[in-house]
Design a protein around this motif. Structure first.
Motif, PDB file in Angstrom:
ATOM      1  N   SER A  28       0.822  -1.209   0.000  1.00  0.00           N
ATOM      2  CA  SER A  28       0.000   0.000   0.000  1.00  0.00           C
ATOM      3  C   SER A  28       0.856   1.258   0.000  1.00  0.00           C
ATOM      4  CB  SER A  28      -0.949   0.012   1.201  1.00  0.00           C
ATOM      5  OG  SER A  28      -0.221  -0.024   2.407  1.00  0.00           O
ATOM      6  N   THR A  29       1.977   1.234   0.705  1.00  0.00           N
ATOM      7  CA  THR A  29       2.888   2.381   0.706  1.00  0.00           C
ATOM      8  C   THR A  29       3.506   2.555  -0.673  1.00  0.00           C
ATOM      9  OG1 THR A  29       3.377   1.977   3.028  1.00  0.00           O
ATOM     10  CG2 THR A  29       4.876   3.425   1.831  1.00  0.00           C
ATOM     11  N   ALA A  30       3.847   1.458  -1.331  1.00  0.00           N
ATOM     12  CA  ALA A  30       4.411   1.527  -2.686  1.00  0.00           C
ATOM     13  C   ALA A  30       3.415   2.184  -3.638  1.00  0.00           C
ATOM     14  CB  ALA A  30       4.786   0.137  -3.169  1.00  0.00           C
ATOM     15  N   ALA A  31       2.143   1.829  -3.516  1.00  0.00           N
ATOM     16  CA  ALA A  31       1.118   2.429  -4.376  1.00  0.00           C
ATOM     17  C   ALA A  31       1.006   3.930  -4.140  1.00  0.00           C
ATOM     18  CB  ALA A  31      -0.223   1.749  -4.130  1.00  0.00           C
ATOM     19  N   LYS A  32       1.071   4.352  -2.882  1.00  0.00           N
ATOM     20  CA  LYS A  32       1.005   5.786  -2.558  1.00  0.00           C
ATOM     21  C   LYS A  32       2.220   6.525  -3.100  1.00  0.00           C
ATOM     22  CE  LYS A  32      -1.606   5.089   1.679  1.00  0.00           C
ATOM     23  NZ  LYS A  32      -1.561   5.127   3.158  1.00  0.00           N
ATOM     24  N   ILE A  33       3.397   5.920  -2.986  1.00  0.00           N
ATOM     25  CA  ILE A  33       4.629   6.538  -3.482  1.00  0.00           C
ATOM     26  C   ILE A  33       4.535   6.741  -4.990  1.00  0.00           C
ATOM     27  CG2 ILE A  33       7.090   6.105  -3.899  1.00  0.00           C
ATOM     28  CD1 ILE A  33       7.099   4.695  -1.117  1.00  0.00           C
ATOM     29  N   LEU A  34       4.091   5.706  -5.703  1.00  0.00           N
ATOM     30  CA  LEU A  34       4.002   5.804  -7.156  1.00  0.00           C
ATOM     31  C   LEU A  34       2.948   6.817  -7.587  1.00  0.00           C
ATOM     32  CD1 LEU A  34       4.392   2.037  -8.031  1.00  0.00           C
ATOM     33  CD2 LEU A  34       6.073   3.859  -8.332  1.00  0.00           C
ATOM     34  N   GLU A  35       1.861   6.904  -6.841  1.00  0.00           N
ATOM     35  CA  GLU A  35       0.828   7.901  -7.152  1.00  0.00           C
ATOM     36  C   GLU A  35       1.380   9.313  -6.981  1.00  0.00           C
ATOM     37  OE1 GLU A  35      -3.493   9.389  -5.484  1.00  0.00           O
ATOM     38  OE2 GLU A  35      -2.846   7.340  -5.080  1.00  0.00           O
ATOM     39  N   GLN A  36       2.079   9.553  -5.886  1.00  0.00           N
ATOM     40  CA  GLN A  36       2.661  10.878  -5.647  1.00  0.00           C
ATOM     41  C   GLN A  36       3.735  11.218  -6.670  1.00  0.00           C
ATOM     42  OE1 GLN A  36       4.042  11.198  -1.621  1.00  0.00           O
ATOM     43  NE2 GLN A  36       2.013  10.868  -0.737  1.00  0.00           N
ATOM     44  N   ALA A  37       4.472  10.211  -7.123  1.00  0.00           N
ATOM     45  CA  ALA A  37       5.535  10.431  -8.107  1.00  0.00           C
ATOM     46  C   ALA A  37       4.977  10.519  -9.526  1.00  0.00           C
ATOM     47  CB  ALA A  37       6.566   9.317  -8.014  1.00  0.00           C
ATOM     48  N   GLY A  38       3.718  10.126  -9.705  1.00  0.00           N
ATOM     49  CA  GLY A  38       3.099  10.180 -11.023  1.00  0.00           C
ATOM     50  C   GLY A  38       3.614   9.100 -11.963  1.00  0.00           C
ATOM     51  N   ILE A  39       3.860   7.912 -11.423  1.00  0.00           N
ATOM     52  CA  ILE A  39       4.416   6.809 -12.211  1.00  0.00           C
ATOM     53  C   ILE A  39       3.417   5.662 -12.263  1.00  0.00           C
ATOM     54  CG2 ILE A  39       6.279   5.105 -12.304  1.00  0.00           C
ATOM     55  CD1 ILE A  39       8.049   7.233 -10.972  1.00  0.00           C
ATOM     56  N   ASP A  40       3.257   5.085 -13.448  1.00  0.00           N
ATOM     57  CA  ASP A  40       2.383   3.938 -13.652  1.00  0.00           C
ATOM     58  C   ASP A  40       2.904   2.745 -12.857  1.00  0.00           C
ATOM     59  OD1 ASP A  40       0.647   1.991 -14.646  1.00  0.00           O
ATOM     60  OD2 ASP A  40       1.779   1.756 -16.510  1.00  0.00           O
ATOM     61  N   PRO A  41       2.108   2.170 -11.966  1.00  0.00           N
ATOM     62  CA  PRO A  41       2.580   1.043 -11.157  1.00  0.00           C
ATOM     63  C   PRO A  41       2.834  -0.220 -11.966  1.00  0.00           C
ATOM     64  CG  PRO A  41       0.292   1.546 -10.643  1.00  0.00           C
ATOM     65  CD  PRO A  41       0.768   2.596 -11.579  1.00  0.00           C
ATOM     66  N   GLY A  42       2.368  -0.279 -13.214  1.00  0.00           N
ATOM     67  CA  GLY A  42       2.561  -1.460 -14.046  1.00  0.00           C
ATOM     68  C   GLY A  42       3.861  -1.470 -14.828  1.00  0.00           C
ATOM     69  N   ILE A  43       4.594  -0.367 -14.810  1.00  0.00           N
ATOM     70  CA  ILE A  43       5.851  -0.297 -15.560  1.00  0.00           C
ATOM     71  C   ILE A  43       6.899  -1.175 -14.885  1.00  0.00           C
ATOM     72  CG2 ILE A  43       6.773   1.717 -14.356  1.00  0.00           C
ATOM     73  CD1 ILE A  43       7.832   2.730 -17.027  1.00  0.00           C
ATOM     74  N   ARG A  44       7.714  -1.820 -15.693  1.00  0.00           N
ATOM     75  CA  ARG A  44       8.789  -2.660 -15.166  1.00  0.00           C
ATOM     76  C   ARG A  44       9.907  -1.778 -14.630  1.00  0.00           C
ATOM     77  NH1 ARG A  44       6.690  -7.750 -14.767  1.00  0.00           N
ATOM     78  NH2 ARG A  44       5.328  -8.050 -16.530  1.00  0.00           N
ATOM     79  N   THR A  45      10.557  -2.227 -13.579  1.00  0.00           N
ATOM     80  CA  THR A  45      11.616  -1.453 -12.945  1.00  0.00           C
ATOM     81  C   THR A  45      12.728  -1.122 -13.935  1.00  0.00           C
ATOM     82  OG1 THR A  45      11.130  -2.525 -10.839  1.00  0.00           O
ATOM     83  CG2 THR A  45      13.251  -1.422 -11.031  1.00  0.00           C
ATOM     84  N   GLY A  46      13.068  -2.053 -14.794  1.00  0.00           N
ATOM     85  CA  GLY A  46      14.126  -1.846 -15.772  1.00  0.00           C
ATOM     86  C   GLY A  46      13.783  -0.819 -16.829  1.00  0.00           C
ATOM     87  N   GLU A  47      12.500  -0.466 -16.966  1.00  0.00           N
ATOM     88  CA  GLU A  47      12.053   0.497 -17.970  1.00  0.00           C
ATOM     89  C   GLU A  47      11.991   1.924 -17.437  1.00  0.00           C
ATOM     90  OE1 GLU A  47       8.269  -1.055 -19.141  1.00  0.00           O
ATOM     91  OE2 GLU A  47       9.131  -2.793 -20.152  1.00  0.00           O
ATOM     92  N   LEU A  48      12.267   2.109 -16.148  1.00  0.00           N
ATOM     93  CA  LEU A  48      12.203   3.443 -15.554  1.00  0.00           C
ATOM     94  C   LEU A  48      13.327   4.334 -16.083  1.00  0.00           C
ATOM     95  CD1 LEU A  48      11.508   2.580 -11.811  1.00  0.00           C
ATOM     96  CD2 LEU A  48       9.900   3.567 -13.426  1.00  0.00           C
ATOM     97  N   THR A  49      12.998   5.600 -16.304  1.00  0.00           N
ATOM     98  CA  THR A  49      14.025   6.567 -16.690  1.00  0.00           C
ATOM     99  C   THR A  49      14.716   7.072 -15.424  1.00  0.00           C
ATOM    100  OG1 THR A  49      12.531   8.459 -16.546  1.00  0.00           O
ATOM    101  CG2 THR A  49      12.640   7.309 -18.669  1.00  0.00           C
ATOM    102  N   ASP A  50      15.839   7.736 -15.610  1.00  0.00           N
ATOM    103  CA  ASP A  50      16.558   8.301 -14.464  1.00  0.00           C
ATOM    104  C   ASP A  50      15.699   9.330 -13.736  1.00  0.00           C
ATOM    105  OD1 ASP A  50      18.773   6.739 -14.981  1.00  0.00           O
ATOM    106  OD2 ASP A  50      19.785   8.296 -16.157  1.00  0.00           O
ATOM    107  N   GLU A  51      14.897  10.082 -14.482  1.00  0.00           N
ATOM    108  CA  GLU A  51      14.026  11.085 -13.865  1.00  0.00           C
ATOM    109  C   GLU A  51      12.950  10.431 -13.014  1.00  0.00           C
ATOM    110  OE1 GLU A  51      14.593  11.083 -17.286  1.00  0.00           O
ATOM    111  OE2 GLU A  51      16.189  12.588 -17.141  1.00  0.00           O
ATOM    112  N   GLN A  52      12.411   9.300 -13.488  1.00  0.00           N
ATOM    113  CA  GLN A  52      11.392   8.600 -12.717  1.00  0.00           C
ATOM    114  C   GLN A  52      11.983   8.010 -11.438  1.00  0.00           C
ATOM    115  OE1 GLN A  52      10.146   6.037 -15.960  1.00  0.00           O
ATOM    116  NE2 GLN A  52       8.114   6.998 -15.968  1.00  0.00           N
TER     117      GLN A  52
END
Length: 64
Positions: A28-52
């Motif tokens: 649940s904390t991970a979901a809140k973090i991703l919502e605040q960061a504006g990142i799709d929770p379905g994206i793979r970790t390896g696909e994240l940009t440096d900015e994300q």
């Protein structure tokens, strides 16, 4: 593997499933973090940009 706050998290998993590898972050904390960061929770970790990644770290460190 990606490193967030000194913890290696798996690249092949969704970021929502990878964040709980960090001590103190659950699903649940991970979901809140991703919502605040504006990142799709379905994206793979390896696909994240440096900015994300920086945005995620910023949200995590600002909550402490």
């Amino acid at each position: 593997m990606a490193r967030l706050l000194g913890v290696e998290i798996p690249n092949e998993k969704r970021i929502a499933a990878s964040l709980p590898y960090i001590y103190g972050i659950g699903c649940s904390t991970a979901a809140k973090i991703l919502e605040q960061a504006g990142i799709d929770p379905g994206i793979r970790t390896g696909e994240l940009t440096d900015e994300q990644v920086a945005s995620i770290v910023n949200v995590i460190t600002s909550e402490k």
